[in-house]
Design a protein around this motif. Structure first.
Motif, mmCIF file in Angstrom:
data_model
loop_
_atom_site.group_PDB
_atom_site.id
_atom_site.type_symbol
_atom_site.label_atom_id
_atom_site.label_comp_id
_atom_site.label_asym_id
_atom_site.label_seq_id
_atom_site.Cartn_x
_atom_site.Cartn_y
_atom_site.Cartn_z
ATOM 1 N N THR A 96 37.873 -34.734 27.274
ATOM 2 C CA THR A 96 37.708 -36.188 27.394
ATOM 3 C C THR A 96 36.317 -36.635 26.956
ATOM 4 O O THR A 96 36.128 -37.794 26.625
ATOM 5 N N ARG A 97 35.340 -35.746 26.998
ATOM 6 C CA ARG A 97 33.940 -36.048 26.684
ATOM 7 C C ARG A 97 33.361 -37.143 27.593
ATOM 8 O O ARG A 97 32.431 -37.843 27.225
ATOM 9 N N GLU A 98 33.941 -37.306 28.775
ATOM 10 C CA GLU A 98 33.504 -38.338 29.709
ATOM 11 C C GLU A 98 32.707 -37.780 30.883
ATOM 12 O O GLU A 98 32.002 -38.515 31.548
ATOM 13 N N PHE A 99 32.837 -36.490 31.152
ATOM 14 C CA PHE A 99 32.242 -35.892 32.346
ATOM 15 C C PHE A 99 31.007 -35.092 31.965
ATOM 16 O O PHE A 99 31.073 -34.220 31.099
ATOM 17 N N ARG A 100 29.876 -35.380 32.617
ATOM 18 C CA ARG A 100 28.622 -34.690 32.317
ATOM 19 C C ARG A 100 28.075 -33.915 33.517
ATOM 20 O O ARG A 100 26.908 -33.557 33.549
ATOM 21 N N GLY A 101 28.919 -33.673 34.496
ATOM 22 C CA GLY A 101 28.494 -32.906 35.657
ATOM 23 C C GLY A 101 28.854 -31.442 35.493
ATOM 24 O O GLY A 101 28.994 -30.932 34.384
ATOM 25 N N ARG A 102 29.028 -30.776 36.620
ATOM 26 C CA ARG A 102 29.407 -29.364 36.628
ATOM 27 C C ARG A 102 30.757 -29.217 37.305
ATOM 28 O O ARG A 102 31.294 -30.177 37.854
ATOM 29 N N TYR A 103 31.281 -28.011 37.283
ATOM 30 C CA TYR A 103 32.635 -27.763 37.786
ATOM 31 C C TYR A 103 32.626 -26.760 38.931
ATOM 32 O O TYR A 103 31.674 -26.012 39.129
ATOM 33 N N HIS A 104 33.752 -26.756 39.634
ATOM 34 C CA HIS A 104 34.039 -25.693 40.591
ATOM 35 C C HIS A 104 35.521 -25.371 40.457
ATOM 36 O O HIS A 104 36.373 -26.235 40.681
ATOM 37 N N VAL A 105 35.821 -24.134 40.058
ATOM 38 C CA VAL A 105 37.203 -23.698 39.852
ATOM 39 C C VAL A 105 37.673 -22.979 41.111
ATOM 40 O O VAL A 105 37.094 -21.982 41.521
ATOM 41 N N LEU A 106 38.737 -23.518 41.714
ATOM 42 C CA LEU A 106 39.257 -22.947 42.963
ATOM 43 C C LEU A 106 40.011 -21.640 42.743
ATOM 44 O O LEU A 106 40.071 -20.800 43.629
ATOM 45 N N GLY A 107 40.629 -21.495 41.602
ATOM 46 C CA GLY A 107 41.441 -20.307 41.346
ATOM 47 C C GLY A 107 42.883 -20.484 41.783
ATOM 48 O O GLY A 107 43.593 -19.516 42.021
ATOM 49 N N GLY A 108 43.321 -21.736 41.888
ATOM 50 C CA GLY A 108 44.699 -22.024 42.272
ATOM 51 C C GLY A 108 44.740 -23.219 43.205
ATOM 52 O O GLY A 108 43.781 -23.985 43.317
ATOM 53 N N SER A 109 45.858 -23.365 43.889
ATOM 54 C CA SER A 109 46.023 -24.453 44.854
ATOM 55 C C SER A 109 46.699 -23.907 46.105
ATOM 56 O O SER A 109 47.311 -22.830 46.073
ATOM 57 N N LEU A 110 46.573 -24.647 47.191
ATOM 58 C CA LEU A 110 47.196 -24.221 48.441
ATOM 59 C C LEU A 110 48.712 -24.187 48.286
ATOM 60 O O LEU A 110 49.307 -25.136 47.790
ATOM 61 N N ASP A 111 49.304 -23.073 48.669
ATOM 62 C CA ASP A 111 50.756 -22.915 48.588
ATOM 63 C C ASP A 111 51.181 -21.933 49.683
ATOM 64 O O ASP A 111 51.367 -20.740 49.422
ATOM 65 N N PRO A 112 51.303 -22.429 50.920
ATOM 66 C CA PRO A 112 51.620 -21.543 52.048
ATOM 67 C C PRO A 112 52.901 -20.740 51.858
ATOM 68 O O PRO A 112 52.992 -19.601 52.315
ATOM 69 N N LEU A 113 53.891 -21.305 51.161
ATOM 70 C CA LEU A 113 55.146 -20.581 50.952
ATOM 71 C C LEU A 113 54.952 -19.341 50.081
ATOM 72 O O LEU A 113 55.701 -18.372 50.183
ATOM 73 N N SER A 114 53.934 -19.363 49.234
ATOM 74 C CA SER A 114 53.617 -18.206 48.390
ATOM 75 C C SER A 114 52.480 -17.377 48.975
ATOM 76 O O SER A 114 51.970 -16.470 48.320
ATOM 77 N N GLY A 115 52.043 -17.724 50.172
ATOM 78 C CA GLY A 115 50.984 -16.961 50.825
ATOM 79 C C GLY A 115 49.586 -17.289 50.338
ATOM 80 O O GLY A 115 48.669 -16.494 50.513
ATOM 81 N N ILE A 116 49.398 -18.461 49.721
ATOM 82 C CA ILE A 116 48.073 -18.843 49.226
ATOM 83 C C ILE A 116 47.488 -19.891 50.161
ATOM 84 O O ILE A 116 47.928 -21.035 50.191
ATOM 85 N N GLY A 117 46.520 -19.451 50.938
ATOM 86 C CA GLY A 117 45.828 -20.336 51.862
ATOM 87 C C GLY A 117 44.395 -20.539 51.414
ATOM 88 O O GLY A 117 43.982 -20.057 50.347
ATOM 89 N N PRO A 118 43.583 -21.209 52.210
ATOM 90 C CA PRO A 118 42.184 -21.467 51.854
ATOM 91 C C PRO A 118 41.375 -20.202 51.582
ATOM 92 O O PRO A 118 40.476 -20.211 50.742
ATOM 93 N N ASP A 119 41.701 -19.117 52.270
ATOM 94 C CA ASP A 119 40.951 -17.872 52.082
ATOM 95 C C ASP A 119 41.225 -17.209 50.736
ATOM 96 O O ASP A 119 40.437 -16.382 50.285
ATOM 97 N N GLN A 120 42.323 -17.545 50.087
ATOM 98 C CA GLN A 120 42.639 -16.974 48.785
ATOM 99 C C GLN A 120 42.022 -17.791 47.643
ATOM 100 O O GLN A 120 42.083 -17.386 46.494
#
Length: 198
Positions: A96-120
């Protein structure tokens, strides 16, 4: 089913995201018909990717160095962090060339049914960054699906107690060139609630 290594190749290709059985079969037969030099080049690149690519120690984006080019770029605003689910989302925002900050990549999203919680996910690292750096705004840019919304809600709850921190969410609504009659109720509802004065 095919014999031996051909079926093994189809099975392995079918494990890739977005590659179904038919696509895996097409790719496998394409590879069988490809020149040996091209196969060697593919093998070499796959080896280099596995050996040479790592995740940035700061944001979690893919990088060939300990820190990615965005985190090393001193022109970027360190007070503005855009939280995304995957490294591919960084590229989408960068285009987009609109964002000039920095990023943080979570590595996925919360999905309790697949066993992905905040600790993952890389949530603890985000909290540590906000506590250690002078972050003034966090933009939550998770996908607009059930898992992404759950992740965004969780992040808002975690971040709302940081003094002086503004937490925002990407706007969502109607795509350019879209027709109202084809918009689903959720999308149209979000577009209405996110309207702005002109």
């Amino acid at each position: 089913m095919y014999e031996g290594v051909v079926q093994d190749l189809i099975d392995e290709l079918g494990r890739l995201p977005g590659v179904g059985p038919k696509s895996a079969q097409r790719i496998a037969f394409h590879l069988l018909a490809t020149e040996p030099a091209d196969i060697s080049r593919l093998q070499e690149i796959l080896g280099k990717v596995k050996e040479g690519v790592q995740f940035c120690e700061i944001c979690g984006n893919v990088s060939e160095q300990v820190q990615c080019r965005i985190c090393r770029d001193l022109r970027r605003d360190p007070g503005l962090i855009c939280v995304v689910e995957e490294p591919k989302d960084v590229l989408a925002v960068e285009r987009t060339r609109e964002f000039r900050g920095r990023y943080h990549v979570l590595g996925g999203s919360l999905d309790p049914l697949s066993g992905i919680g905040p600790d993952q996910l890389r949530m603890r690292q985000l909290l540590a960054r906000i506590g250690a750096e002078e972050v003034t705004e966090v933009i939550i840019a998770t996908d607009p699906n059930t898992e992404g919304e759950a992740t965004a809600t969780y992040l808002v709850r975690m971040l709302r107690d940081f003094p002086g921190l503004t937490v925002t969410r990407l706007a969502s609504g109607l795509p350019m060139g879209g027709d109202l009659e084809f918009a689903d109720e959720l999308t149209l509802g979000r577009a209405l609630s996110g309207r702005r004065t002109l």
